[in-house]
Design a protein around this motif. Structure first.
Motif, PDB file in Angstrom:
ATOM      1  N   ASP A  21      -3.426   3.235   2.278  1.00 40.03           N
ATOM      2  CA  ASP A  21      -3.944   2.140   1.857  1.00 40.03           C
ATOM      3  C   ASP A  21      -3.607   1.853   3.723  1.00 40.03           C
ATOM      4  N   SER A  22      -4.621   0.958   4.280  1.00 44.49           N
ATOM      5  CA  SER A  22      -4.478   0.362   5.253  1.00 44.49           C
ATOM      6  C   SER A  22      -3.502  -0.140   5.675  1.00 44.49           C
ATOM      7  N   ASP A  23      -2.412  -1.040   4.326  1.00 50.19           N
ATOM      8  CA  ASP A  23      -1.259  -1.164   4.131  1.00 50.19           C
ATOM      9  C   ASP A  23       0.331  -0.659   4.128  1.00 50.19           C
TER      10      ASP A  23
ATOM     11  N   GLY B 296       1.083  -1.333  -0.470  1.00 47.69           N
ATOM     12  CA  GLY B 296      -0.248   0.261  -0.486  1.00 47.69           C
ATOM     13  C   GLY B 296       0.213   1.256  -0.152  1.00 47.69           C
TER      14      GLY B 296
ATOM     15  N   LYS C 257       4.213   9.145  10.503  1.00 51.64           N
ATOM     16  CA  LYS C 257       2.717   9.203  11.145  1.00 51.64           C
ATOM     17  C   LYS C 257       2.869   9.569  12.396  1.00 51.64           C
TER      18      LYS C 257
ATOM     19  N   THR D 184       1.135   5.759   1.402  1.00 49.52           N
ATOM     20  CA  THR D 184       0.780   6.704   1.872  1.00 49.52           C
ATOM     21  C   THR D 184      -0.671   8.058   1.222  1.00 49.52           C
TER      22      THR D 184
ATOM     23  N   THR E  13       6.328   5.803  13.828  1.00 57.20           N
ATOM     24  CA  THR E  13       5.316   6.378  13.774  1.00 57.20           C
ATOM     25  C   THR E  13       5.649   6.907  15.400  1.00 57.20           C
TER      26      THR E  13
ATOM     27  N   ASN F 214       0.012   9.906  14.877  1.00 61.57           N
ATOM     28  CA  ASN F 214      -0.917   9.312  15.973  1.00 61.57           C
ATOM     29  C   ASN F 214      -1.111  10.585  16.631  1.00 61.57           C
TER      30      ASN F 214
ATOM     31  N   GLU G   5      -6.514   8.928   0.568  1.00 60.80           N
ATOM     32  CA  GLU G   5      -7.026   7.869   1.456  1.00 60.80           C
ATOM     33  C   GLU G   5      -5.461   7.077   1.631  1.00 60.80           C
TER      34      GLU G   5
END
Length: 420
Positions: free
Chosen positions: A251-253, A2, A161, A4, A259, A163, A249
């Motif tokens: 991707d989830s992977d 996936g 990322k 980003t 992070t 969070n 969006e």
């Protein structure tokens, strides 16, 4: 594998299906931006190419740094931009009286939107990532080429990322979030990386918070900062953006190189001490009073209506400390007008503050608030490098509008709780 948000946007604009960090690509551009400092050298390079501008609707020229012109040289720079804009019929040219700080007016006027690739010859072009697009600063040479070709090359950045969780406490805003992050990772902690903000806490951040956070991505060394598109974004652009745009969006992977966790509920008002944005301290941790000579509230970081609303809420019924000069600068003509209609300007003037026409002026030490040796300023701007706002022996403390307004009243770095 996936991708980003940043990777997806760059891949589409490069006309390929997948990109990976480190890959060199050439992208089509949706918007090209320059100001009165960076446009003149870009125009000089553009003229060597001998082609017309690639698209007069996809170029924005905003004379905001040394304007209203402070001297003969700055007037000459503005004239170069003005003549170029008229010659090439640049649609998004903003003359004095219709101007604002570039990174305030482009989102305000719907010139930037989700999914776009925007470059600007100004490092804080990363601001527009708040709307879910890829946006970054470039040098004037790259910009000159872009004026002719509508293209630019990039190395695909790795992505960090960020969070975000928790609830935003009272007296906490986007400035505290970003200064906290920069304090955690340092001014080179995201060097040539994308900062992708995610998590349940994002919905706690209004658009002004997000624009402030994305604006200062460069202060962590980042190539860009980017937020997901949600209801807050869509409500903001609903009556502004008229052209087609694409919501992207992650991707989830998707793969992230790092992070970082930020819990909004744990945040305290912070100040970045001289001479780096990473030199952060909570205001409550300051043991000895730090007296100040000046406060600046404004800039592309914190010159929006919500920022002035915060300042007015603190200054209402109070006076600026007799030893302090408080300068308040709306980020655009619309912000200025709304601030007048909402009574904020009355509040500022009654408190003893000076209110200016929109300009970058004091942020870069150009005009409208230059300091001499030994003076200290609490500022809602984005940089506090040595000599940034005047003499090399002056000091800039970066803070939110809450802290800046409270400090103006008390004559020292302070929080709103200290204002009686």
């Amino acid at each position: 594998m996936g991708m980003t948000m940043t990777e997806k946007i760059l891949a589409k604009h490069a006309g390929i299906d997948v990109v990976k960090p480190g890959q060199l690509i050439n992208c089509k551009l949706d918007m090209v931006l320059a100001n009165d400092v960076t446009a003149p050298p870009a125009i000089k390079e553009f003229e060597k190419i001998g082609k017309p501008v690639f698209d007069n609707t996809k170029i924005a020229l905003v004379p905001d740094h040394f304007t209203p012109n402070k001297d003969i040289k700055s007037a000459g720079l503005a004239k170069i931009v003005r003549d170029f804009a008229h010659k090439h019929n640049i649609v998004n040219y903003f003359e004095i009286g219709r101007v604002g700080i570039e990174h305030v007016i482009l989102p305000e006027k719907g010139i930037v939107a989700p999914g776009m690739v925007t470059i600007g010859a100004d490092s804080h072009t990363c601001t527009y990532g708040a709307l879910g697009g890829f946006s970054t600063g470039v040098g004037s040479t790259d910009l000159g080429v872009a004026l002719a070709t509508g293209e630019a090359w990039f190395k695909v950045p790795e992505t960090i990322k960020v969070n975000i969780t928790g609830k935003k406490p009272k007296y906490i805003c986007g400035k505290d979030v970003m200064l906290t992050l920069i304090g955690m990772i340092g001014v080179d902690g995201a060097l040539y990386k994308a900062l992708e903000f995610a998590g349940e806490g994002v919905k706690e951040l209004n658009m002004t918070d997000r624009l402030t956070i994305a604006n200062m991505a460069i202060e962590a060394g980042a190539k860009n900062g980017i937020f997901p598109v949600d209801d807050e974004t869509l409500n903001y652009i609903k009556d502004r953006v008229t052209k087609p745009y694409e919501i992207v969006e992650a991707d989830s992977d998707a793969t992230y190189c790092q992070t970082v966790e930020i819990n909004l509920s744990e945040l305290k008002p912070v100040v970045a001490f001289p001479h780096l944005p990473e030199n952060t301290h909570s205001v409550e941790s300051i043991k000895e009073p730090i007296t100040i000579d000046q406060v600046v509230i404004g800039s592309c970081t914190n010159g929006r209506l919500e920022d002035l609303s915060i300042a007015a809420s603190i200054l209402k019924g109070h006076k600026v400390h007799p030893n302090v000069r408080c300068i308040i600068i709306p980020g655009s003509q619309q912000v200025y007008l709304d601030a007048i209609h909402n009574g904020y300007v009355d509040t500022f003037i009654e408190a003893g503050a000076a209110v200016s026409t929109p300009t970058c002026g004091p942020c870069l030490g150009a005009h409208m608030g230059i300091m001499t040796a030994g003076e200290r300023c609490v500022s809602t701007t984005n940089r506090n490098f040595r000599g940034r706002m005047g003499h090399v022996d002056s000091e800039v403390y970066l803070a939110s509008p809450y802290v800046a307004a409270a400090s103006a009243i008390l004559g020292k770095i302070a929080t709103p709780e200290e204002v009686k």
